[in-house]
Design a protein around this motif. Structure first.
Motif, mmCIF file in Angstrom:
data_model
loop_
_atom_site.group_PDB
_atom_site.id
_atom_site.type_symbol
_atom_site.label_atom_id
_atom_site.label_comp_id
_atom_site.label_asym_id
_atom_site.label_seq_id
_atom_site.Cartn_x
_atom_site.Cartn_y
_atom_site.Cartn_z
ATOM 1 N N ASP A 272 -34.912 27.266 57.255
ATOM 2 C CA ASP A 272 -35.252 27.817 58.564
ATOM 3 C C ASP A 272 -34.065 27.896 59.514
ATOM 4 O OD1 ASP A 272 -37.795 27.975 57.592
ATOM 5 O OD2 ASP A 272 -38.571 26.240 58.705
ATOM 6 N N CYS A 273 -33.206 26.883 59.482
ATOM 7 C CA CYS A 273 -32.115 26.815 60.469
ATOM 8 C C CYS A 273 -30.805 27.421 59.972
ATOM 9 C CB CYS A 273 -31.867 25.365 60.869
ATOM 10 S SG CYS A 273 -33.316 24.545 61.574
ATOM 11 N N HIS A 274 -30.628 27.470 58.648
ATOM 12 C CA HIS A 274 -29.340 27.934 58.115
ATOM 13 C C HIS A 274 -29.482 29.101 57.132
ATOM 14 C CE1 HIS A 274 -27.753 24.376 60.040
ATOM 15 N NE2 HIS A 274 -28.626 23.641 59.386
ATOM 16 N N ASN A 275 -30.664 29.714 57.110
ATOM 17 C CA ASN A 275 -30.906 30.915 56.306
ATOM 18 C C ASN A 275 -30.503 30.746 54.840
ATOM 19 O OD1 ASN A 275 -31.849 32.462 58.551
ATOM 20 N ND2 ASN A 275 -29.725 32.707 59.207
ATOM 21 N N SER A 276 -30.732 29.556 54.322
ATOM 22 C CA SER A 276 -30.449 29.261 52.906
ATOM 23 C C SER A 276 -28.964 29.403 52.559
ATOM 24 C CB SER A 276 -31.274 30.155 51.983
ATOM 25 O OG SER A 276 -32.640 30.090 52.317
ATOM 26 N N SER A 277 -28.099 29.295 53.550
ATOM 27 C CA SER A 277 -26.658 29.476 53.322
ATOM 28 C C SER A 277 -25.944 28.128 53.354
ATOM 29 C CB SER A 277 -26.060 30.390 54.394
ATOM 30 O OG SER A 277 -24.650 30.358 54.350
ATOM 31 N N LEU A 278 -25.316 27.760 52.236
ATOM 32 C CA LEU A 278 -24.551 26.515 52.187
ATOM 33 C C LEU A 278 -23.346 26.584 53.123
ATOM 34 C CD1 LEU A 278 -24.593 25.717 48.354
ATOM 35 C CD2 LEU A 278 -25.779 24.476 50.169
ATOM 36 N N GLU A 279 -22.753 27.762 53.230
ATOM 37 C CA GLU A 279 -21.600 27.940 54.117
ATOM 38 C C GLU A 279 -22.003 27.702 55.571
ATOM 39 O OE1 GLU A 279 -18.189 31.277 55.294
ATOM 40 O OE2 GLU A 279 -19.689 31.714 53.751
ATOM 41 N N ALA A 280 -23.149 28.258 55.980
ATOM 42 C CA ALA A 280 -23.631 28.080 57.352
ATOM 43 C C ALA A 280 -23.969 26.622 57.617
ATOM 44 C CB ALA A 280 -24.860 28.960 57.584
#
Length: 289
Positions: A272-280
């Motif tokens: 929810d908070c990082h859009n499934s992005s490990l980089e984010a």
């Protein structure tokens, strides 16, 4: 690295803003009694590179301390600008946006120390002012206690994050332990972990699959795979084991060797908070987002 090497490391600092200030920014907030701080270096600093709010342990009242930072050694021939900064610390200033404060005390940090004669001159010229002096040995001791990752030559944001993560995990371990004591125990019984495998048994009539297990080193396994799933019934210690993994990765030597950053989050936050992005997620955790 012994204390003499650490002192030389502090004394060799040549850039006040880019090297010495970040060290103190990681140390000052963690000193006993410090409630808050502000980095005030710049055009409108009024003498203080930092302002620290300190709580008196006896009266519980707060006072504000101006922090003057200098590279090199403060000698008798160099006290002019230090004296001016100490005087300016007494001027009223904005603090934490809405407050107006005056610094009733001054801390002077010098990376290569100070001469006793310079200290005497400043105290004589500024009678009635409370001034404390700190040299390379003092700074090295503060770093040992509150920012040990500095000695490992890690990037500032990495060292700061690993130290913060380690403190959070240790605090979480303490609050979730069965024994609620003021002393945290280092005793930990390693859990046996197994890898699920499929083994095929063949007879003349039919082929059936039966699950099998193999003992594995959990930390080594987690560090060598891109994805893992830890399963066990409630109360078996999954969360504790995950925290032990994260703590092992908070070690500076481990980070240099493995280049792995421990980040504790929930699946919901990750989605929810990082859009499934490990980089984010990594940028957010390091304060780069």
């Amino acid at each position: 690295m012994d204390i003499s090497e650490k002192k030389r490391r502090i004394e060799s600092i040549s850039n006040e803003v880019k090297e010495l200030h970040p060290i103190l920014e990681n140390v000052l907030p963690k000193l006993p009694g410090v409630k808050s701080y502000a980095y005030t270096h710049g055009q409108y600093e009024r003498g203080a590179d930092f302002v620290v709010e300190v709580v008196n342990s006896s009266t519980k009242r707060t006072n504000h301390v101006g922090v003057v930072v200098k590279c090199g050694k403060i000698s008798s021939s160099r006290i002019g600008d230090v004296e001016e900064q100490i005087k300016e610390c007494a001027e009223e200033r904005a603090y934490q946006v809405i407050n107006r404060v005056r610094c009733s005390e001054v801390w002077v940090f010098a990376s290569a120390g100070y001469s006793e004669r310079a200290k005497e001159k400043l105290q004589e010229r500024l009678k009635g002012r409370s001034i404390e002096f700190f040299g390379s040995e003092d700074i090295a001791a503060f770093v040992d206690d509150h920012y040990p990752y500095f000695w490992s030559d890690l990037p500032t944001e990495i060292g700061k994050y690993l130290q913060s993560a380690k403190s959070r995990i240790e605090a979480l371990d303490k609050t979730t332990g069965l024994l609620l004591t003021s002393v945290q125990s280092d005793t930990y019984i390693d859990l046996d972990t197994y890898e699920h495998q499929k083994k095929t048994y063949t007879n003349t009539n039919t082929n059936t699959s039966k699950p099998s297990t193999k003992t594995v080193d959990f930390i080594k396994e987690a560090c060598s795979t891109s994805f893992g799933l830890l399963e066990a019934e409630m109360g078996f210690g999954k969360s504790k084991l995950a925290r032990r993994l994260a703590l092992s990765l908070c070690d500076a030597i481990s980070f240099k060797r493995r280049k792995l950053l421990p980040i504790l989050t929930t699946y919901r936050q990750f989605i929810d908070c990082h859009n499934s992005s490990l980089e984010a997620l990594a940028e957010f955790s390091l304060g780069l987002a």
